[in-house]
Design an enzyme around this catalytic site. Sequence first.
Site, PDB file in Angstrom:
ATOM      1  N   GLY A 123      -6.759   1.224   2.807  1.00 39.43           N
ATOM      2  CA  GLY A 123      -6.607   2.914   2.878  1.00 39.43           C
ATOM      3  C   GLY A 123      -5.699   3.201   2.993  1.00 39.43           C
ATOM      4  O   GLY A 123      -5.452   5.066   3.177  1.00 39.43           O
ATOM      5  N   SER A 152      -0.712  -1.378   1.711  1.00 38.34           N
ATOM      6  CA  SER A 152      -1.544  -1.933   0.140  1.00 38.34           C
ATOM      7  C   SER A 152      -2.876  -3.839   0.566  1.00 38.34           C
ATOM      8  O   SER A 152      -2.246  -4.173   0.463  1.00 38.34           O
ATOM      9  CB  SER A 152      -0.414  -2.288  -0.791  1.00 38.34           C
ATOM     10  N   SER A 153      -3.340  -3.286   1.522  1.00 42.16           N
ATOM     11  CA  SER A 153      -4.608  -4.304   1.304  1.00 42.16           C
ATOM     12  C   SER A 153      -5.291  -4.936   0.556  1.00 42.16           C
ATOM     13  O   SER A 153      -4.864  -6.223   0.445  1.00 42.16           O
ATOM     14  CB  SER A 153      -6.231  -3.373   2.181  1.00 42.16           C
ATOM     15  N   ASP A 182       3.412  -3.578  -4.690  1.00 43.04           N
ATOM     16  CA  ASP A 182       2.645  -4.358  -3.681  1.00 43.04           C
ATOM     17  C   ASP A 182       2.894  -5.815  -3.797  1.00 43.04           C
ATOM     18  O   ASP A 182       2.636  -6.276  -2.679  1.00 43.04           O
ATOM     19  CB  ASP A 182       1.164  -3.870  -3.822  1.00 43.04           C
ATOM     20  N   THR A 209       7.602   4.522  -8.907  1.00 44.20           N
ATOM     21  CA  THR A 209       8.501   4.261  -9.456  1.00 44.20           C
ATOM     22  C   THR A 209       8.435   2.877 -10.280  1.00 44.20           C
ATOM     23  O   THR A 209       8.933   2.492 -11.437  1.00 44.20           O
ATOM     24  CB  THR A 209      10.506   3.690  -9.064  1.00 44.20           C
ATOM     25  N   GLU A 246       9.119   5.116  -4.924  1.00 49.40           N
ATOM     26  CA  GLU A 246       7.242   5.134  -4.991  1.00 49.40           C
ATOM     27  C   GLU A 246       7.117   6.202  -6.271  1.00 49.40           C
ATOM     28  O   GLU A 246       8.190   6.663  -6.293  1.00 49.40           O
ATOM     29  CB  GLU A 246       7.011   6.508  -3.826  1.00 49.40           C
TER      30      GLU A 246
HETATM   31  C1  GLA Z   1       0.676   1.707  -5.016  1.00 46.94           C
HETATM   32  C2  GLA Z   1       0.508   1.157  -5.975  1.00 46.94           C
HETATM   33  C3  GLA Z   1       1.873   0.604  -6.552  1.00 46.94           C
HETATM   34  C4  GLA Z   1       3.513   1.322  -7.300  1.00 46.94           C
HETATM   35  C5  GLA Z   1       2.717   2.394  -5.258  1.00 46.94           C
HETATM   36  C6  GLA Z   1       3.618   3.817  -5.323  1.00 46.94           C
HETATM   37  O1  GLA Z   1       1.097   1.301  -3.564  1.00 46.94           O
HETATM   38  O2  GLA Z   1       0.056  -0.021  -5.912  1.00 46.94           O
HETATM   39  O3  GLA Z   1       2.071  -0.064  -7.512  1.00 46.94           O
HETATM   40  O4  GLA Z   1       2.518   2.242  -7.712  1.00 46.94           O
HETATM   41  O5  GLA Z   1       1.387   3.484  -4.919  1.00 46.94           O
HETATM   42  O6  GLA Z   1       4.554   3.409  -5.324  1.00 46.94           O
END
Ligand code: GLA
Length: 387
Positions: free
Chosen positions: A121, A125-126, A171, A36, A34
């Site tokens: 939210g 990752s919508s 994402d 990273t 995460e």
């Molecule tokens: C969000 C961002 C990703 C990533 C994560 C954390 O989802 O959109 O690019 O950085 O946070 O890992």
Amino acid sequence: MEFNQQILAAIVNELGREDLILSRAPGRINLIGEHTDYNQGLVFPAAINKYFYFGIKPNGSSYVNAKALDLNEVCSIDLNDMSKTGMLWADYLVGVLLQFKQRGVALKGFDCALSSEVPVGSGMSSSAALDCGFIVGLNKLYDANLDNWEIVQLSSASNNQFLGIKSGILDQFASVFGKPDHAMMMNCANHKFEYAPIDQSEYSWLLINTCVKHSHLTSGYNDRVDECLRGLESLKVKFPDISSISDIKNVNDLDDVHFENQRIRDRVSYIIEENTRVITFEKALKESDVDACGQLLYQSHDGLSNKYEVSCNELDFLVALFEDDPSVKGSRMMGGGFGGCTINLVKTKEISMVQEKAKEAYLEKFGIQPEFYALKISDGAGLVFDE
Ligand code: GLA
């Protein structure tokens, strides 16, 4: 492939069937790795069976008339004069259209209807699902021939340049490259990745949604990106040849580096440790060592909460709740943080018991009903065909 017939019917009802392009892209989970991605490090996501759907139909004008069916909101975008719309979902569309334009595509008008199964939210990752579903549809409409990595990059450029979110490619990568029953370990430095089979018969990946979104969701995120860049500058004094924090493999190398303050040192050491955890996790997963996988999840959460400081009370509470519970092998916050979901490695037989426990405790502590998602790991973005 299973498509959401109700959503498809709603889109067809809105636009009619003739000349209709249908596309979709999924949300994602991230097993580990995460924050990273924007540090050119390692990530381990998978696409999930919750999708953002689009219907697109040429209209012979120079306008895009878009309707968000779930919100019952409409927006008309003038392709000759594109700017912010005041509606976030529509701004994502504009950002993508501008990127097509920058790549020399002659934009033509169309009507568009969109609808989503990905909770907003929640850290699933919508927004990447929205972007990638839209790009796949436009790729077909404009015959743009973008390959998967170009789709990822187009979305990422739109986020960075138009929306001002400095996010990495985790994402979009997951949304585009996803494959049923497989997670993917990817190195963001060179885009090399491998599929890893995920068998959920004995142990499952369960998301628990805190149903909170703290206001520093976006600002806190961009702050972390900046802090990492400042950390990198300090690292370069000792290691002039590195191009990212992830080029450092061992936290002991930080010992005689002078950082601005302890906070920056913590951010940097978290990234290095998280990359190591991803490698160890991949090995443990291959060996079906669930105990080791679970411990790595807890360690990841500890780093995210204490060193990287992107957790919140609600997430910490849900993770701690299961720390001594044998039904849950591991738990951590997932995604950007400051709210959203925890991801939990749970004995499949005991999922409902775990849900009950979380529901009762969380409700009592925060007065909020959490949500649960036992997800299938599914296909990545693509066109939707009639069956
Ligand atoms: C969000 C961002 C990703 C990533 C994560 C954390 O989802 O959109 O690019 O950085 O946070 O890992």
